[in-house]
Design an enzyme around this catalytic site. Structure first.
Site, PDB file in Angstrom:
ATOM      1  N   PHE A 173       0.865  -1.192   0.000  1.00 27.18           N
ATOM      2  CA  PHE A 173       0.000   0.000   0.000  1.00 27.18           C
ATOM      3  C   PHE A 173       0.889   1.225   0.000  1.00 27.18           C
ATOM      4  O   PHE A 173       1.594   1.499   0.973  1.00 27.18           O
ATOM      5  CB  PHE A 173      -0.878  -0.046   1.256  1.00 27.18           C
ATOM      6  CG  PHE A 173      -1.932   1.021   1.355  1.00 27.18           C
ATOM      7  CD1 PHE A 173      -3.182   0.833   0.781  1.00 27.18           C
ATOM      8  CD2 PHE A 173      -1.699   2.188   2.061  1.00 27.18           C
ATOM      9  CE1 PHE A 173      -4.172   1.800   0.909  1.00 27.18           C
ATOM     10  CE2 PHE A 173      -2.683   3.153   2.195  1.00 27.18           C
ATOM     11  CZ  PHE A 173      -3.932   2.960   1.613  1.00 27.18           C
ATOM     12  N   GLN A 202       7.971  -5.482  47.179  1.00 21.42           N
ATOM     13  CA  GLN A 202       6.838  -4.598  46.946  1.00 21.42           C
ATOM     14  C   GLN A 202       6.969  -3.798  45.652  1.00 21.42           C
ATOM     15  O   GLN A 202       5.999  -3.647  44.899  1.00 21.42           O
ATOM     16  CB  GLN A 202       6.659  -3.647  48.135  1.00 21.42           C
ATOM     17  CG  GLN A 202       6.207  -4.342  49.403  1.00 21.42           C
ATOM     18  CD  GLN A 202       6.032  -3.386  50.569  1.00 21.42           C
ATOM     19  OE1 GLN A 202       6.309  -2.181  50.444  1.00 21.42           O
ATOM     20  NE2 GLN A 202       5.588  -3.896  51.699  1.00 21.42           N
ATOM     21  N   GLU A 262       0.413   4.587  10.621  1.00 21.85           N
ATOM     22  CA  GLU A 262      -1.055   4.704  10.701  1.00 21.85           C
ATOM     23  C   GLU A 262      -1.483   5.876  11.574  1.00 21.85           C
ATOM     24  O   GLU A 262      -2.535   5.847  12.210  1.00 21.85           O
ATOM     25  CB  GLU A 262      -1.702   3.405  11.223  1.00 21.85           C
ATOM     26  CG  GLU A 262      -1.125   2.130  10.696  1.00 21.85           C
ATOM     27  CD  GLU A 262      -1.333   1.941   9.207  1.00 21.85           C
ATOM     28  OE1 GLU A 262      -1.942   2.802   8.581  1.00 21.85           O
ATOM     29  OE2 GLU A 262      -0.859   0.926   8.684  1.00 21.85           O
ATOM     30  N   THR A 309       0.606   9.288  13.766  1.00 25.61           N
ATOM     31  CA  THR A 309       1.435   9.479  14.951  1.00 25.61           C
ATOM     32  C   THR A 309       0.579   9.806  16.173  1.00 25.61           C
ATOM     33  O   THR A 309      -0.613  10.119  16.060  1.00 25.61           O
ATOM     34  CB  THR A 309       2.423  10.634  14.731  1.00 25.61           C
ATOM     35  OG1 THR A 309       1.679  11.858  14.586  1.00 25.61           O
ATOM     36  CG2 THR A 309       3.282  10.404  13.494  1.00 25.61           C
TER      37      THR A 309
END
Length: 398
Positions: free
Chosen positions: A143, A293, A377, A379
């Site tokens: 593409f 922890q 696709e 930012t």
């Protein structure tokens, strides 16, 4: 009066702490498990080596295997496509990216960009010519939208198509094109006198070449190329007849972004699981570090964002299946999930300490891959502006 019966909740599952699997039906689970098993068998044993060498050997064979799984053009109907639901496609994307972002990118570009463009905007003749072979993986597609000087602003593209009799003649360059060097057909977007149009450019057309881009530090197990169009002559029926203008490529991008919402959570899950296993076996000061922890806080925070992201992806998938998903909602998912996935990878790296930078573990590979996913696709900044406009009604793009 007898006391009401009390249903006891199931045991806590560290792999599914929110019980999200309860939202999936047996077919959803079967598809997910099939893709997960394929990735475990065909990708995971080799991916570190492929990543280190910066190549994806056997890509054509992998494409055919993905085609046999029904993963190519998975949510499309007819022409040999699986006709899966959006949620099922999303689950496949998650499992593929849990193996590697490059593998999910191969599938996303094939199905959600190249095949989707032909399926949505192509003529019946174009669909019959290309889609069946692309669904089986016999033909790989790419593409071509992004250019060397035009990424976030595709309206400024310089690639141009002019009429020459009944033919079209294309000139220009496209950059950062996944699958480009191995594609049998390229969907190329170009300006014309009438607006932006999509063109189907078969490999081997005179004037068309796709040199591979090397020296990447991200998506190394993926084929990335430049597309060069030097007076490429195409017949009149090479143009996609169903759309003119930016809404064509942008519609394809929205479909691909949806897959990223799920896929990024696959990279995050793999990194979290690696950190969790490591924390229960790595000992310091006489006991596993998972018993401290601060380490437990990291694990809890990672699990929180991971499963919130999967829930978000699932919600968007149900909306897509109902025909109610908006582009702004996809931006919501892409912005949140990729950003949180990167943070999960970085936190997982700290749990693994120095081992976190080793390819013996998947964490650093996923982290560097996600740097590309963060950009392509749309930012982070572009999706923030999409949401900003949706929230305020004010356009900050111009």
């Amino acid at each position: 009066m007898s006391a009401p019966s009390v249903t006891r909740p199931p045991s806590f599952d560290p792999d599914d702490p929110l019980g999200i699997d309860d939202l999936l039906d047996p077919e959803d689970l079967a598809i997910r498990d099939t893709v997960r098993a394929w990735a475990a068998d065909r990708i995971l044993p080799h991916i570190a080596e492929w990543y280190e060498s910066g190549e994806l050997p056997g890509i054509r064979e992998l494409a055919r295997e993905l085609g046999s799984l029904g993963a190519l053009g998975m949510s499309l109907t007819g022409y040999g496509c699986a006709g899966a639901t959006a949620v099922q496609y999303g689950l496949a994307c998650l499992e593929l990216e849990a193996a590697d972002s490059g593998i999910r990118s191969l599938v996303s570009v094939q199905g959600s960009l190249a095949m989707y463009a032909i399926h949505r905007y192509g003529s019946e003749e174009q669909k019959q010519r290309w889609l069946p072979g692309m669904a089986t993986g016999e033909t790989i597609g790419c593409f071509g939208l992004t250019e060397p000087d035009h990424g976030s602003d595709p309206a400024g593209m310089r690639t141009y198509a002019r009429r020459s009799g009944d033919d079209w003649v294309l000139t220009g360059r496209k950059m950062w094109i996944t699958n480009g060097s191995v594609a049998g057909v390229a969907v190329v977007w170009a300006g014309t006198d009438d607006g932006i149009r999509g063109f189907l450019v078969p490999a081997g057309t005179p004037g068309f070449s796709a040199p591979e881009i090397k020296h990447k530090w991200s998506l190394r197990a993926s084929v990335t190329s430049e597309l060069v169009l030097d007076e490429v002559r195409l017949p009149a029926d090479a143009v996609l007849p169903g759309v003119t203008g930016l809404r064509g490529p942008l519609g394809c991008l929205s479909h691909a972004r949806y897959g990223i919402v799920w896929g990024s959570m696959g990279a995050a899950r793999a990194s979290f699981e690696s950190a969790l296993r490591y924390a229960t076996t790595r000992e310091q000061f006489g006991r596993p570090i998972g018993g401290f922890q601060l380490t437990q806080a990291k694990l809890a925070d990672m699990a929180l964002e991971l499963h919130k992201g999967i829930l978000l992806a699932h919600h968007l998938g149900r909306r897509m299946d109902a025909g109610r998903l908006r582009a702004e909602q996809i931006s919501f998912g892409k912005l949140n999930n990729v950003r949180e996935a990167i943070e999960i990878c970085r936190t997982a790296r700290t749990v693994l300490g120095a081992n976190g930078i080793s390819l013996e573990y998947p964490v650093m590979r996923h982290a560097t891959n996600l740097e590309s996913v963060l950009t392509y696709e749309g930012t982070t900044e572009m999706h923030q502006l999409v949401l900003g406009k949706a929230l305020t009604g004010l356009d900050a793009f111009r």
